[in-house]
Design a protein around this motif. Structure first.
Motif, PDB file in Angstrom:
ATOM      1  N   ILE A 170       1.258   4.270  -2.926  1.00 46.18           N
ATOM      2  CA  ILE A 170       1.011   5.588  -2.908  1.00 46.18           C
ATOM      3  C   ILE A 170       2.071   6.468  -3.059  1.00 46.18           C
ATOM      4  O   ILE A 170       2.099   7.604  -3.704  1.00 46.18           O
ATOM      5  CB  ILE A 170       0.764   5.699  -1.278  1.00 46.18           C
ATOM      6  CG1 ILE A 170      -0.633   5.311  -0.986  1.00 46.18           C
ATOM      7  CG2 ILE A 170       0.770   7.293  -0.994  1.00 46.18           C
ATOM      8  CD1 ILE A 170      -0.988   5.442   0.692  1.00 46.18           C
ATOM      9  N   PHE A 173      -6.855  10.028 -10.367  1.00 38.99           N
ATOM     10  CA  PHE A 173      -7.287   9.133 -11.114  1.00 38.99           C
ATOM     11  C   PHE A 173      -7.806   9.834 -12.608  1.00 38.99           C
ATOM     12  O   PHE A 173      -7.593   9.298 -13.614  1.00 38.99           O
ATOM     13  CB  PHE A 173      -8.480   8.210 -10.890  1.00 38.99           C
ATOM     14  CG  PHE A 173      -9.336   7.497 -11.872  1.00 38.99           C
ATOM     15  CD1 PHE A 173      -8.773   6.187 -12.330  1.00 38.99           C
ATOM     16  CD2 PHE A 173     -10.384   7.981 -12.562  1.00 38.99           C
ATOM     17  CE1 PHE A 173      -9.220   5.534 -13.387  1.00 38.99           C
ATOM     18  CE2 PHE A 173     -11.238   7.105 -13.377  1.00 38.99           C
ATOM     19  CZ  PHE A 173     -10.395   5.742 -13.736  1.00 38.99           C
ATOM     20  N   SER A 186      -4.305   4.243  -8.857  1.00 42.01           N
ATOM     21  CA  SER A 186      -5.305   5.434  -8.753  1.00 42.01           C
ATOM     22  C   SER A 186      -6.678   4.887  -8.636  1.00 42.01           C
ATOM     23  O   SER A 186      -7.449   5.645  -7.910  1.00 42.01           O
ATOM     24  CB  SER A 186      -4.867   6.326  -9.506  1.00 42.01           C
ATOM     25  OG  SER A 186      -5.203   5.901 -11.035  1.00 42.01           O
ATOM     26  N   LYS A 230     -10.714   2.059  -1.905  1.00 45.22           N
ATOM     27  CA  LYS A 230     -10.193   1.935  -0.731  1.00 45.22           C
ATOM     28  C   LYS A 230     -10.321   3.078   0.243  1.00 45.22           C
ATOM     29  O   LYS A 230     -10.646   2.933   1.353  1.00 45.22           O
ATOM     30  CB  LYS A 230      -8.490   1.848  -0.940  1.00 45.22           C
ATOM     31  CG  LYS A 230      -7.865   1.344   0.435  1.00 45.22           C
ATOM     32  CD  LYS A 230      -6.315   1.523   0.144  1.00 45.22           C
ATOM     33  CE  LYS A 230      -5.550   1.067   1.454  1.00 45.22           C
ATOM     34  NZ  LYS A 230      -5.936  -0.051   2.128  1.00 45.22           N
ATOM     35  N   ASN A 231     -10.697   4.454  -0.194  1.00 41.96           N
ATOM     36  CA  ASN A 231     -10.868   5.425   0.568  1.00 41.96           C
ATOM     37  C   ASN A 231     -12.563   5.845   0.420  1.00 41.96           C
ATOM     38  O   ASN A 231     -12.894   6.730   0.553  1.00 41.96           O
ATOM     39  CB  ASN A 231     -10.160   6.524   0.153  1.00 41.96           C
ATOM     40  CG  ASN A 231      -8.591   6.494   0.414  1.00 41.96           C
ATOM     41  OD1 ASN A 231      -8.223   5.896   1.406  1.00 41.96           O
ATOM     42  ND2 ASN A 231      -7.748   7.034  -0.523  1.00 41.96           N
ATOM     43  N   LEU A 253     -10.257  12.316   1.170  1.00 42.49           N
ATOM     44  CA  LEU A 253      -9.130  11.343   0.340  1.00 42.49           C
ATOM     45  C   LEU A 253      -9.787  10.549  -0.787  1.00 42.49           C
ATOM     46  O   LEU A 253      -9.141  10.606  -1.945  1.00 42.49           O
ATOM     47  CB  LEU A 253      -8.803   9.981   1.371  1.00 42.49           C
ATOM     48  CG  LEU A 253      -7.905  10.473   2.514  1.00 42.49           C
ATOM     49  CD1 LEU A 253      -7.431   9.522   3.518  1.00 42.49           C
ATOM     50  CD2 LEU A 253      -6.748  11.139   2.189  1.00 42.49           C
ATOM     51  N   ARG A 254     -11.052  10.331  -0.712  1.00 41.19           N
ATOM     52  CA  ARG A 254     -11.744   9.677  -1.870  1.00 41.19           C
ATOM     53  C   ARG A 254     -11.725  10.964  -2.977  1.00 41.19           C
ATOM     54  O   ARG A 254     -11.608  10.485  -4.367  1.00 41.19           O
ATOM     55  CB  ARG A 254     -13.101   9.167  -1.702  1.00 41.19           C
ATOM     56  CG  ARG A 254     -13.459   8.301  -2.989  1.00 41.19           C
ATOM     57  CD  ARG A 254     -14.988   7.751  -2.620  1.00 41.19           C
ATOM     58  NE  ARG A 254     -15.476   6.745  -3.723  1.00 41.19           N
ATOM     59  CZ  ARG A 254     -16.377   6.288  -3.785  1.00 41.19           C
ATOM     60  NH1 ARG A 254     -17.495   6.357  -2.636  1.00 41.19           N
ATOM     61  NH2 ARG A 254     -16.860   5.234  -4.654  1.00 41.19           N
ATOM     62  N   ILE A 266       2.498   6.797  -7.044  1.00 42.83           N
ATOM     63  CA  ILE A 266       1.325   7.750  -7.388  1.00 42.83           C
ATOM     64  C   ILE A 266       1.968   9.149  -7.167  1.00 42.83           C
ATOM     65  O   ILE A 266       1.756   9.940  -8.023  1.00 42.83           O
ATOM     66  CB  ILE A 266      -0.336   7.605  -6.915  1.00 42.83           C
ATOM     67  CG1 ILE A 266      -0.855   6.388  -7.228  1.00 42.83           C
ATOM     68  CG2 ILE A 266      -1.026   8.755  -7.026  1.00 42.83           C
ATOM     69  CD1 ILE A 266      -2.067   5.971  -6.571  1.00 42.83           C
ATOM     70  N   SER A 319      -8.271  11.044  -4.560  1.00 44.42           N
ATOM     71  CA  SER A 319      -7.988   9.906  -5.237  1.00 44.42           C
ATOM     72  C   SER A 319      -8.678  10.158  -6.616  1.00 44.42           C
ATOM     73  O   SER A 319      -8.217   9.984  -7.614  1.00 44.42           O
ATOM     74  CB  SER A 319      -8.513   8.569  -4.678  1.00 44.42           C
ATOM     75  OG  SER A 319      -7.701   8.731  -3.362  1.00 44.42           O
ATOM     76  N   LEU A 341      -7.510   3.346  -5.226  1.00 50.78           N
ATOM     77  CA  LEU A 341      -7.459   4.263  -3.950  1.00 50.78           C
ATOM     78  C   LEU A 341      -8.554   4.705  -3.913  1.00 50.78           C
ATOM     79  O   LEU A 341      -9.333   5.268  -2.760  1.00 50.78           O
ATOM     80  CB  LEU A 341      -6.481   5.199  -4.027  1.00 50.78           C
ATOM     81  CG  LEU A 341      -4.855   4.881  -3.960  1.00 50.78           C
ATOM     82  CD1 LEU A 341      -4.133   5.899  -4.147  1.00 50.78           C
ATOM     83  CD2 LEU A 341      -4.851   4.066  -2.586  1.00 50.78           C
ATOM     84  N   ILE A 342      -9.465   4.854  -4.928  1.00 54.74           N
ATOM     85  CA  ILE A 342     -10.710   5.674  -5.068  1.00 54.74           C
ATOM     86  C   ILE A 342     -11.813   4.777  -3.971  1.00 54.74           C
ATOM     87  O   ILE A 342     -12.400   5.050  -3.373  1.00 54.74           O
ATOM     88  CB  ILE A 342     -11.609   5.617  -6.430  1.00 54.74           C
ATOM     89  CG1 ILE A 342     -10.728   6.680  -7.324  1.00 54.74           C
ATOM     90  CG2 ILE A 342     -12.730   5.996  -6.482  1.00 54.74           C
ATOM     91  CD1 ILE A 342     -10.999   6.688  -8.631  1.00 54.74           C
ATOM     92  N   ASN A 395       0.792  -1.119   0.116  1.00 53.56           N
ATOM     93  CA  ASN A 395       0.114   0.035  -0.107  1.00 53.56           C
ATOM     94  C   ASN A 395       0.733   1.176   0.056  1.00 53.56           C
ATOM     95  O   ASN A 395       0.637   2.051  -0.819  1.00 53.56           O
ATOM     96  CB  ASN A 395      -0.854   0.117   1.278  1.00 53.56           C
ATOM     97  CG  ASN A 395      -1.934  -0.925   1.131  1.00 53.56           C
ATOM     98  OD1 ASN A 395      -2.308  -1.753   0.108  1.00 53.56           O
ATOM     99  ND2 ASN A 395      -2.723  -1.276   2.287  1.00 53.56           N
TER     100      ASN A 395
END
Length: 344
Positions: A27, A124, A103, A109-110, A116-117, A30, A120, A106-107, A23
């Motif tokens: 990050i 993306f 990327s 994941k958050n 955070l979303r 990115i 992300s 992470l959308i 993870n």
């Protein structure tokens, strides 16, 4: 320089032993892409190319002008795309295809963290737009592979529908910007894989592969030697090509059938086992980042089938980094006895 990367493959595994490590690595990849996007968008949209100097010439920064395509055997400005910090648009596309799955992951994941979303989702969108700006067909194909794998691995029908609507909205928004002359995109890259501007190429991919295969058949056991392809190809055709545009064919040509088959068997094993454990087996270390890790590795290998961006050290290091992570995913947590395993 294959042998040093075997050591990299072994040593990188120490830093990718747990899902927490992977993870963090995702990050960082990115984060390292942000300068690529800034310089690339500046190059594509605002014609930033330099050279710019600072500290009395100690640091000089420049990149290619967007209206030129740097290649010794191609002279067609319609093919030019965003290169950013790389030497070629396909290299920039390969890098973006590496980080694209992360990327996207992470959308989701958050999904319970609004800020955070949103960040992300923004990154993306920029990475996806950057892939379009490179005009790289291999990068676009890699992005499609990633989206398909994600759609059928983690989404239910409702999420698939929402995600497709988002992609359509994003493409419509891009078309509106193009219609208002706010951005410039050569949409001819969607017109075909082999037929687009074919008159600008002295030899197409199929021709190069054909000559390489004929030369390999002449020396199948040990090949022609490392770095020999451009010279052999020029003797056969009178045209300079730096490589065979297929990493497996390049290995067969340079080192012979034994090395080529060994590499294919290695990839087959690591991809088959990791795919089974990530997508079909419920393991502790099988999370959304691991799915992205697999998609990134697969898309990068896919891009090497029609070009060899591997010769850029940033791409080759990334490939062996991804393969090292896949090998740790192949192993069960209790088999990593030589490493300290972090728990989330």
């Amino acid at each position: 320089n294959w042998i040093p990367f075997f050591w990299c493959f072994w040593s990188f595994q120490f830093f990718l032993k747990s899902k927490k490590d992977r993870n963090i690595c995702a990050i960082l990849l990115i984060a390292g892409t942000i300068p690529v996007l800034v310089s690339g968008f500046g190059q594509y949209l605002f014609n930033w190319h330099g050279p710019f100097e600072t500290f009395f010439g100690l640091i000089i920064w420049y990149q290619r002008e967007i209206n030129t395509y740097f290649n010794s055997d191609i002279n067609n400005q319609n093919l030019a795309g965003m290169t950013s910090l790389f030497n070629n648009q396909n290299y920039a596309g390969a890098w973006l295809s590496i980080v694209f799955p992360f990327s996207l992951a992470l959308i989701f994941k958050n999904k319970n963290r609004l800020i955070l979303r949103s960040v992300s989702l923004f990154l993306f969108s920029l990475i996806f737009l950057g892939i379009i700006f490179t005009h790289s067909r291999s990068a676009l194909g890699s992005a499609i592979i990633t989206i398909i794998l994600f759609l059928f691995s983690i989404f239910n029908r409702k999420r698939i529908k929402n995600f497709i609507l988002f992609i359509l909205f994003f493409l419509i928004f891009t078309l509106v910007l193009k219609a208002q002359n706010l951005i410039s995109i050569d949409f001819s890259l969607f017109e075909g894989i082999y037929n687009r501007n074919i008159q600008s190429f002295d030899l197409g991919r199929k021709d190069i592969w054909g000559y390489a295969l004929k030369a390999f058949i002449q020396r199948p056991l040990f090949g022609w030697g490392s770095g020999s392809f451009p010279f052999i190809f020029r003797n056969l055709t009178g045209i300079w090509k730096g490589h065979s545009h297929n990493i497996f064919l390049e290995l067969f040509f340079s080192y012979g059938i034994f090395v080529g088959l060994a590499f294919i068997f290695f990839l087959k094993q690591i991809f088959f086992i990791s795919f089974k454990k990530i997508f079909f087996v419920k393991l502790v270390n099988a999370n959304i980042i691991d799915r992205a890790w697999f998609c990134s590795s697969l898309s990068l290998i896919f891009s090497q089938l029609i070009d060899i961006q591997y010769f850029d050290i940033r791409i080759s290091l990334s490939l062996w980094l991804l393969l090292a992570g896949l090998r740790n995913i192949c192993l069960k947590e209790n088999n990593l006895t030589n490493f300290k395993v972090y728990k989330e």
